[in-house]
Design a protein around this motif. Structure first.
Motif, short mmCIF file in Angstrom:
data_model
loop_
_atom_site.label_atom_id
_atom_site.label_comp_id
_atom_site.label_asym_id
_atom_site.label_seq_id
_atom_site.Cartn_x
_atom_site.Cartn_y
_atom_site.Cartn_z
N SER A 127 0.80 -1.23 0.00
CA SER A 127 0.00 0.00 0.00
C SER A 127 0.83 1.28 0.00
O SER A 127 0.26 2.36 0.00
CB SER A 127 -0.96 0.00 1.19
OG SER A 127 -0.24 0.05 2.40
N LEU A 128 2.15 1.17 -0.02
CA LEU A 128 2.99 2.37 0.02
C LEU A 128 2.65 3.34 -1.11
O LEU A 128 2.42 4.52 -0.88
CB LEU A 128 4.47 2.00 -0.02
CG LEU A 128 5.44 3.19 -0.03
CD1 LEU A 128 5.39 3.93 1.30
CD2 LEU A 128 6.85 2.73 -0.33
N GLY A 129 2.60 2.85 -2.34
CA GLY A 129 2.31 3.71 -3.48
C GLY A 129 0.98 4.44 -3.36
O GLY A 129 0.93 5.67 -3.47
N PRO A 130 -0.13 3.73 -3.12
CA PRO A 130 -1.41 4.42 -3.00
C PRO A 130 -1.48 5.41 -1.83
O PRO A 130 -2.12 6.45 -1.94
CB PRO A 130 -2.42 3.28 -2.80
CG PRO A 130 -1.77 2.09 -3.39
CD PRO A 130 -0.30 2.27 -3.18
N ILE A 178 6.65 5.39 -7.93
CA ILE A 178 6.80 5.11 -6.50
C ILE A 178 6.16 3.75 -6.22
O ILE A 178 5.03 3.49 -6.66
CB ILE A 178 6.14 6.22 -5.67
CG1 ILE A 178 6.80 7.56 -5.97
CG2 ILE A 178 6.21 5.88 -4.17
CD1 ILE A 178 6.06 8.77 -5.47
N ASP A 179 6.88 2.90 -5.48
CA ASP A 179 6.36 1.57 -5.18
C ASP A 179 7.04 1.01 -3.94
O ASP A 179 8.12 1.45 -3.56
CB ASP A 179 6.63 0.63 -6.37
CG ASP A 179 5.80 -0.65 -6.35
OD1 ASP A 179 4.92 -0.79 -5.47
OD2 ASP A 179 6.03 -1.51 -7.22
N TYR A 181 3.49 3.76 6.62
CA TYR A 181 2.95 5.11 6.76
C TYR A 181 4.07 6.14 6.94
O TYR A 181 4.04 7.22 6.36
CB TYR A 181 1.98 5.17 7.94
CG TYR A 181 1.15 6.43 7.94
CD1 TYR A 181 0.01 6.53 7.15
CD2 TYR A 181 1.51 7.52 8.72
CE1 TYR A 181 -0.74 7.69 7.14
CE2 TYR A 181 0.76 8.68 8.70
CZ TYR A 181 -0.36 8.75 7.91
OH TYR A 181 -1.09 9.91 7.89
N LYS A 182 5.08 5.80 7.74
CA LYS A 182 6.21 6.70 7.96
C LYS A 182 6.96 6.93 6.64
O LYS A 182 7.33 8.06 6.31
CB LYS A 182 7.15 6.13 9.03
CG LYS A 182 8.22 7.09 9.47
CD LYS A 182 8.88 6.57 10.75
CE LYS A 182 9.92 7.50 11.27
NZ LYS A 182 9.42 8.72 11.88
N MET A 183 7.17 5.85 5.87
CA MET A 183 7.82 5.98 4.56
C MET A 183 6.98 6.86 3.63
O MET A 183 7.53 7.70 2.91
CB MET A 183 8.02 4.61 3.92
CG MET A 183 9.14 3.82 4.48
SD MET A 183 9.28 2.29 3.55
CE MET A 183 10.87 1.76 4.13
N ALA A 184 5.68 6.64 3.63
CA ALA A 184 4.79 7.41 2.76
C ALA A 184 4.86 8.90 3.10
O ALA A 184 4.85 9.75 2.21
CB ALA A 184 3.36 6.90 2.89
N GLU A 185 4.94 9.21 4.39
CA GLU A 185 5.04 10.61 4.82
C GLU A 185 6.34 11.23 4.30
O GLU A 185 6.34 12.35 3.76
CB GLU A 185 4.97 10.68 6.34
CG GLU A 185 4.75 12.05 6.90
CD GLU A 185 3.43 12.67 6.52
OE1 GLU A 185 3.44 13.88 6.22
OE2 GLU A 185 2.40 11.98 6.50
N ILE A 186 7.45 10.52 4.44
CA ILE A 186 8.75 11.02 4.00
C ILE A 186 8.78 11.19 2.49
O ILE A 186 9.20 12.24 1.97
CB ILE A 186 9.88 10.08 4.47
CG1 ILE A 186 10.02 10.16 6.00
CG2 ILE A 186 11.20 10.41 3.78
CD1 ILE A 186 10.89 9.07 6.59
#
Length: 189
Positions: A45-48, A97-98, A159-164
């Motif tokens: 779910s990182l990309g979405p 992004i993936d 979630y932390k990666m997605a924020e960064i």
């Protein structure tokens, strides 16, 4: 070229901006963002999540983001979407992004790579490459059973990666837009 940032590095978003500037140079075209993944698995779910955050952060700006929680861009759709993006935005570089798998020591790294990415390669899928620049978050250790690892990945890490990632990409896009002539920006609005 490959650049890595640890998820606990507070300067990761700024480093991401610098790397994107270096890899994309002084592009005048606003990059298109393709966020690959599915909302059916935490690890994928990182990309979405990044796509959704970018839509919020860049709201009102002339930026194209494909792949959100509401409308995911799965690995199977990349072939068709890739052709669509190239024909719709022929002059724009594509940032893909993936989520990805890697060695045990790489879990928690965000990697920025020149040359795009091949979605599904961690699951031994042979799919089309997407993007000119790849941003990958290593969310799990590579093994023969990647599907089970993706489902047991911690949402906090993703979630932390997605924020960064979304902070870095949004800041880069805003920087690109600020350097465009005012007439181009006004025409886009």
């Amino acid at each position: 070229m490959e650049y890595s940032f640890n998820v606990f590095n507070t300067l990761a978003p700024d480093g991401e901006v610098l790397v994107l500037k270096k890899l994309l140079g002084t592009t005048s075209a606003t990059p298109v963002i393709a966020c690959v993944g599915s909302d059916l698995s935490v690890g994928d779910s990182l990309g979405p999540i990044v796509g959704t955050k970018l839509k919020e952060k860049l709201c009102g700006l002339n930026v194209y983001v494909y792949g959100t929680l509401q409308k995911p861009l799965t690995a199977h759709e990349v072939k068709y979407t890739n052709d669509f993006i190239r024909s719709t935005h022929p002059d724009s570089p594509i940032i893909a992004i993936d989520a990805a798998v890697g060695s045990a020591g790489d879990v928690g790294l965000i990697k920025v790579i020149s040359g795009g990415l091949k979605p599904g390669s961690g699951a031994n899928k042979k799919l089309a490459k997407v993007g000119d620049i790849a941003i990958m978050g290593i969310v799990a250790e590579k093994s023969l059973f990647n599907y089970s690892l993706f489902s047991s990945t911690r949402l906090n890490l993703v979630y932390k990666m997605a924020e960064i990632i979304s902070d870095g990409v949004a800041n880069f896009i805003i920087d690109v837009l600020s350097k465009q002539p005012i007439e181009e920006v006004q025409a886009a609005i």
